[in-house]
Design a protein around this motif. Structure first.
Motif, PDB file in Angstrom:
ATOM      1  N   GLY A 154       5.839   3.831  -4.488  1.00  0.00           N
ATOM      2  CA  GLY A 154       7.253   4.172  -4.460  1.00  0.00           C
ATOM      3  C   GLY A 154       7.726   4.138  -3.025  1.00  0.00           C
ATOM      4  N   VAL A 155       8.843   3.482  -2.809  1.00  0.00           N
ATOM      5  CA  VAL A 155       9.430   3.437  -1.469  1.00  0.00           C
ATOM      6  C   VAL A 155      10.874   3.924  -1.570  1.00  0.00           C
ATOM      7  CG1 VAL A 155       9.998   0.973  -1.677  1.00  0.00           C
ATOM      8  CG2 VAL A 155       9.913   2.025   0.580  1.00  0.00           C
ATOM      9  N   GLU A 156      11.224   4.842  -0.680  1.00  0.00           N
ATOM     10  CA  GLU A 156      12.552   5.456  -0.677  1.00  0.00           C
ATOM     11  C   GLU A 156      13.089   5.463   0.744  1.00  0.00           C
ATOM     12  OE1 GLU A 156      16.015   7.064  -1.126  1.00  0.00           O
ATOM     13  OE2 GLU A 156      14.820   6.634  -2.914  1.00  0.00           O
ATOM     14  N   LEU A 157      14.317   5.015   0.915  1.00  0.00           N
ATOM     15  CA  LEU A 157      14.936   4.949   2.234  1.00  0.00           C
ATOM     16  C   LEU A 157      15.286   6.339   2.778  1.00  0.00           C
ATOM     17  CD1 LEU A 157      16.024   3.143   4.504  1.00  0.00           C
ATOM     18  CD2 LEU A 157      18.186   3.021   3.256  1.00  0.00           C
ATOM     19  N   ASP A 158      15.792   7.194   1.912  1.00  0.00           N
ATOM     20  CA  ASP A 158      16.239   8.521   2.336  1.00  0.00           C
ATOM     21  C   ASP A 158      15.045   9.427   2.644  1.00  0.00           C
ATOM     22  OD1 ASP A 158      18.608  10.551   2.396  1.00  0.00           O
ATOM     23  OD2 ASP A 158      17.036  11.527   1.200  1.00  0.00           O
ATOM     24  N   LYS A 170       6.790  13.470  -2.039  1.00  0.00           N
ATOM     25  CA  LYS A 170       5.412  13.833  -1.662  1.00  0.00           C
ATOM     26  C   LYS A 170       5.061  15.238  -2.141  1.00  0.00           C
ATOM     27  CE  LYS A 170       5.476  10.692   2.230  1.00  0.00           C
ATOM     28  NZ  LYS A 170       5.576  10.554   3.671  1.00  0.00           N
ATOM     29  N   LYS A 171       6.021  16.158  -2.050  1.00  0.00           N
ATOM     30  CA  LYS A 171       5.791  17.524  -2.554  1.00  0.00           C
ATOM     31  C   LYS A 171       5.650  17.516  -4.078  1.00  0.00           C
ATOM     32  CE  LYS A 171       8.406  19.703   1.160  1.00  0.00           C
ATOM     33  NZ  LYS A 171       9.663  20.362   1.514  1.00  0.00           N
ATOM     34  N   PHE A 172       6.511  16.739  -4.719  1.00  0.00           N
ATOM     35  CA  PHE A 172       6.490  16.635  -6.178  1.00  0.00           C
ATOM     36  C   PHE A 172       5.163  16.051  -6.654  1.00  0.00           C
ATOM     37  CE2 PHE A 172       8.753  14.633 -10.062  1.00  0.00           C
ATOM     38  CZ  PHE A 172       8.463  15.732 -10.852  1.00  0.00           C
ATOM     39  N   LYS A 173       4.616  15.109  -5.920  1.00  0.00           N
ATOM     40  CA  LYS A 173       3.319  14.502  -6.260  1.00  0.00           C
ATOM     41  C   LYS A 173       2.220  15.570  -6.293  1.00  0.00           C
ATOM     42  CE  LYS A 173      -0.019  11.288  -4.235  1.00  0.00           C
ATOM     43  NZ  LYS A 173      -0.238  10.341  -3.128  1.00  0.00           N
ATOM     44  N   LYS A 174       2.185  16.429  -5.289  1.00  0.00           N
ATOM     45  CA  LYS A 174       1.181  17.503  -5.246  1.00  0.00           C
ATOM     46  C   LYS A 174       1.370  18.472  -6.413  1.00  0.00           C
ATOM     47  CE  LYS A 174       0.555  17.323  -0.265  1.00  0.00           C
ATOM     48  NZ  LYS A 174       0.823  17.956   1.011  1.00  0.00           N
ATOM     49  N   GLU A 175       2.618  18.853  -6.674  1.00  0.00           N
ATOM     50  CA  GLU A 175       2.902  19.781  -7.767  1.00  0.00           C
ATOM     51  C   GLU A 175       2.561  19.166  -9.120  1.00  0.00           C
ATOM     52  OE1 GLU A 175       6.976  20.983  -7.353  1.00  0.00           O
ATOM     53  OE2 GLU A 175       6.616  21.878  -5.383  1.00  0.00           O
ATOM     54  N   PHE A 176       2.846  17.882  -9.264  1.00  0.00           N
ATOM     55  CA  PHE A 176       2.587  17.198 -10.526  1.00  0.00           C
ATOM     56  C   PHE A 176       1.086  17.106 -10.782  1.00  0.00           C
ATOM     57  CE2 PHE A 176       2.778  13.571 -13.520  1.00  0.00           C
ATOM     58  CZ  PHE A 176       3.741  14.066 -14.386  1.00  0.00           C
ATOM     59  N   SER A 177       0.323  16.869  -9.730  1.00  0.00           N
ATOM     60  CA  SER A 177      -1.134  16.827  -9.856  1.00  0.00           C
ATOM     61  C   SER A 177      -1.670  18.179 -10.326  1.00  0.00           C
ATOM     62  CB  SER A 177      -1.766  16.428  -8.525  1.00  0.00           C
ATOM     63  OG  SER A 177      -3.155  16.319  -8.647  1.00  0.00           O
ATOM     64  N   LEU A 178      -1.144  19.258  -9.777  1.00  0.00           N
ATOM     65  CA  LEU A 178      -1.542  20.606 -10.213  1.00  0.00           C
ATOM     66  C   LEU A 178      -1.168  20.847 -11.675  1.00  0.00           C
ATOM     67  CD1 LEU A 178      -0.561  22.715  -7.074  1.00  0.00           C
ATOM     68  CD2 LEU A 178      -2.875  22.155  -7.866  1.00  0.00           C
ATOM     69  N   PHE A 179       0.005  20.368 -12.052  1.00  0.00           N
ATOM     70  CA  PHE A 179       0.450  20.496 -13.440  1.00  0.00           C
ATOM     71  C   PHE A 179      -0.509  19.772 -14.384  1.00  0.00           C
ATOM     72  CE2 PHE A 179       2.796  18.417 -16.927  1.00  0.00           C
ATOM     73  CZ  PHE A 179       3.115  19.538 -17.675  1.00  0.00           C
ATOM     74  N   GLU A 215       6.191   6.648  -0.052  1.00  0.00           N
ATOM     75  CA  GLU A 215       6.531   6.638   1.371  1.00  0.00           C
ATOM     76  C   GLU A 215       8.020   6.455   1.579  1.00  0.00           C
ATOM     77  OE1 GLU A 215       4.355   3.741   3.604  1.00  0.00           O
ATOM     78  OE2 GLU A 215       2.419   4.539   3.006  1.00  0.00           O
ATOM     79  N   GLN A 216       8.430   6.876   2.768  1.00  0.00           N
ATOM     80  CA  GLN A 216       9.778   6.589   3.210  1.00  0.00           C
ATOM     81  C   GLN A 216       9.750   5.239   3.896  1.00  0.00           C
ATOM     82  OE1 GLN A 216      11.211   8.185   6.747  1.00  0.00           O
ATOM     83  NE2 GLN A 216      13.297   7.541   6.358  1.00  0.00           N
ATOM     84  N   GLY A 217      10.709   4.403   3.591  1.00  0.00           N
ATOM     85  CA  GLY A 217      10.777   3.100   4.237  1.00  0.00           C
ATOM     86  C   GLY A 217      11.905   2.275   3.663  1.00  0.00           C
ATOM     87  N   ASP A 218      12.055   1.100   4.223  1.00  0.00           N
ATOM     88  CA  ASP A 218      13.087   0.162   3.792  1.00  0.00           C
ATOM     89  C   ASP A 218      12.386  -1.106   3.329  1.00  0.00           C
ATOM     90  OD1 ASP A 218      15.166  -1.633   3.470  1.00  0.00           O
ATOM     91  OD2 ASP A 218      16.187  -1.058   5.326  1.00  0.00           O
ATOM     92  N   PHE A 219      12.369  -1.340   2.029  1.00  0.00           N
ATOM     93  CA  PHE A 219      11.652  -2.491   1.498  1.00  0.00           C
ATOM     94  C   PHE A 219      12.302  -3.819   1.871  1.00  0.00           C
ATOM     95  CE2 PHE A 219      14.456  -1.032  -1.913  1.00  0.00           C
ATOM     96  CZ  PHE A 219      15.129  -2.195  -2.257  1.00  0.00           C
ATOM     97  N   MET A 220      13.509  -3.787   2.428  1.00  0.00           N
ATOM     98  CA  MET A 220      14.181  -5.015   2.865  1.00  0.00           C
ATOM     99  C   MET A 220      13.830  -5.382   4.313  1.00  0.00           C
ATOM    100  SD  MET A 220      15.806  -6.104   0.226  1.00  0.00           S
ATOM    101  CE  MET A 220      16.897  -7.346   0.891  1.00  0.00           C
ATOM    102  N   MET A 221      13.193  -4.464   5.053  1.00  0.00           N
ATOM    103  CA  MET A 221      12.832  -4.743   6.446  1.00  0.00           C
ATOM    104  C   MET A 221      11.525  -5.510   6.517  1.00  0.00           C
ATOM    105  SD  MET A 221      13.433  -1.357   8.654  1.00  0.00           S
ATOM    106  CE  MET A 221      15.020  -0.638   8.932  1.00  0.00           C
ATOM    107  N   ASP A 222      11.347  -6.227   7.623  1.00  0.00           N
ATOM    108  CA  ASP A 222      10.042  -6.850   7.818  1.00  0.00           C
ATOM    109  C   ASP A 222       9.065  -5.785   8.313  1.00  0.00           C
ATOM    110  OD1 ASP A 222      10.442  -6.511  10.557  1.00  0.00           O
ATOM    111  OD2 ASP A 222      10.910  -8.603  10.925  1.00  0.00           O
ATOM    112  N   LYS A 223       7.779  -6.110   8.300  1.00  0.00           N
ATOM    113  CA  LYS A 223       6.761  -5.090   8.572  1.00  0.00           C
ATOM    114  C   LYS A 223       6.780  -4.569   9.997  1.00  0.00           C
ATOM    115  CE  LYS A 223       3.057  -8.375   9.445  1.00  0.00           C
ATOM    116  NZ  LYS A 223       1.766  -8.839   9.001  1.00  0.00           N
TER     117      LYS A 223
END
Length: 140
Positions: free
Chosen positions: A45-49, A57-66, A84-92
């Protein structure tokens, strides 16, 4: 998005252990986590914001505990998910700066991840001006 859509992903006849799923604009990571919990796919998952990406990332940890609490096998759950946070339209070579002061790792080459993914999910209603650019990127 309806609940039926993610559920239909893993009823299709794919060799599931080889699949890679990516959610472009993953928000808080709910679709990525839902797919990962129901499959044994590698999920990205990539999210700009930055705020939403941190919440994912917090939700991932909580979901694993669930999953642990309800007795669902999740031994490799966290290893199979990359949020991760990032822009999938940018080059590496492009980097997103972080004001949090945390040490930045090498930026993910999202175009390469997209190329190697079997299933690409995006809620294109969110990407008003990006739809045309995304179509061009997928054509390449």
């Amino acid at each position: 998005m309806t609940r039926r859509f993610p559920n239909s992903l893993w009823t299709t006849p794919f060799p599931s252990s080889k699949l890679k799923f990516i959610d472009l604009g993953s928000g808080i990571g709910n679709v990525v986590l839902h797919v990962a919990a129901q499959t044994n796919w590698k999920c990205y998952g990539v999210e700009l914001d930055e705020n939403r990406a941190n919440q994912a990332k917090k939700f991932k940890k909580e979901f694993s505990l669930f999953l642990e609490q309800i007795g669902k096998d999740h031994n490799d759950f966290e290893k199979r998910i990359i949020l991760e946070q990032g822009d999938f339209m940018m080059d590496k070579k492009s980097k997103i700066s972080s004001e949090s002061g945390e040490k930045k790792k090498k930026p993910t080459d999202w175009k390469q991840v997209i190329e190697k993914s079997n299933i690409i999910f995006t809620n294109n209603y969110v990407f008003d001006g990006l739809n045309t650019k995304m179509v061009q990127m997928f054509k390449q």
